[in-house]
Motif scaffolding. Structure first.
Motif, short mmCIF file in Angstrom:
data_model
loop_
_atom_site.label_atom_id
_atom_site.label_comp_id
_atom_site.label_asym_id
_atom_site.label_seq_id
_atom_site.Cartn_x
_atom_site.Cartn_y
_atom_site.Cartn_z
N TYR A 117 0.84 -1.20 0.00
CA TYR A 117 0.00 0.00 0.00
C TYR A 117 0.88 1.25 0.00
N PHE A 118 1.82 1.31 0.94
CA PHE A 118 2.68 2.48 1.03
C PHE A 118 3.63 2.59 -0.17
N GLU A 119 4.13 1.45 -0.62
CA GLU A 119 5.05 1.45 -1.75
C GLU A 119 4.37 1.96 -3.03
N THR A 120 3.17 1.47 -3.33
CA THR A 120 2.49 1.88 -4.56
C THR A 120 2.01 3.32 -4.48
N LEU A 121 1.56 3.75 -3.30
CA LEU A 121 1.15 5.15 -3.16
C LEU A 121 2.34 6.09 -3.39
N GLY A 161 3.19 6.59 -6.89
CA GLY A 161 2.16 7.21 -7.72
C GLY A 161 1.39 6.21 -8.56
N ASP A 162 1.47 4.93 -8.21
CA ASP A 162 0.74 3.88 -8.93
C ASP A 162 -0.59 3.65 -8.20
N PHE A 163 -1.50 4.60 -8.39
CA PHE A 163 -2.75 4.61 -7.63
C PHE A 163 -3.68 3.47 -8.01
N GLU A 164 -3.60 3.01 -9.24
CA GLU A 164 -4.41 1.86 -9.64
C GLU A 164 -3.95 0.60 -8.89
N ARG A 201 -1.50 12.95 -5.44
CA ARG A 201 -0.33 13.25 -6.28
C ARG A 201 0.70 14.05 -5.48
N GLY A 202 1.94 13.63 -5.56
CA GLY A 202 3.02 14.36 -4.93
C GLY A 202 3.18 14.10 -3.44
N TYR A 259 -10.01 8.83 -6.63
CA TYR A 259 -9.74 9.75 -5.53
C TYR A 259 -8.23 9.97 -5.36
N LEU A 260 -7.47 8.88 -5.33
CA LEU A 260 -6.03 8.98 -5.14
C LEU A 260 -5.38 9.77 -6.27
N GLN A 261 -5.84 9.53 -7.49
CA GLN A 261 -5.30 10.24 -8.66
C GLN A 261 -5.47 11.75 -8.48
N THR A 262 -6.59 12.15 -7.90
CA THR A 262 -6.90 13.57 -7.71
C THR A 262 -6.20 14.15 -6.49
N GLU A 263 -6.21 13.41 -5.38
CA GLU A 263 -5.80 13.98 -4.09
C GLU A 263 -4.41 13.59 -3.60
#
Length: 144
Positions: free
Chosen positions: A26-30, A33-36, A71-72, A65-69
């Protein structure tokens, strides 16, 4: 060549007290930036409880949601504990920080995973003073 099981993915994230591969992923993909991929860790009806938001249900909604909120954002999980509940689900609590270009804040994550290692829910709590929370809301308004 015969079919083999997929290799176990090793995580570049380490969290004191936590070895659960789903939580590490979960933490690694977030952070990548691999939100999918992050959203795919959730059960079909999995729920994300994000600060200042209504519950986000289902992997498609979570990915959007992750794609929008998210990022970065860089999540910096530091330590955690986990326990197996009476119903066989696993509860994992993690504390750490989230860093954005505008601010950093202490955060707690509460995961509930089923026996298939899917995330049933994750609740993200800001561990900040009232003044820090007001400052965060101001930053969020400026970002819009």
């Amino acid at each position: 060549m015969t079919a083999t099981t997929p290799p176990i993915l090793t995580s570049s994230i380490t969290i004191a007290g936590i070895t659960n591969p789903t939580v590490l992923r979960y933490f690694e993909t977030l952070n990548a930036g691999d939100f999918e991929a992050t959203a795919n860790l959730f059960a079909d009806d999995g729920v994300m409880h994000a600060p200042f938001e209504e519950p986000i249900i289902g992997s498609i909604s979570i990915a959007t949601y992750l794609q929008t909120e998210a990022r970065g954002m860089q999540l910096e999980p530091q330590k955690g504990v986990s326990q197996i509940l009476e119903d066989g689900n696993v509860e994992v609590q993690v504390s750490g920080r989230v860093q954005t270009s505008a601010f950093g804040v202490n955060v707690g994550w509460l995961f509930l995973l089923n026996s298939d290692r899917e995330i049933l829910s994750v609740t993200v709590k800001l561990l900040a003073s009232p003044q820090e929370l007001l400052n965060l809301r101001s930053h969020k308004k400026l970002d819009v």
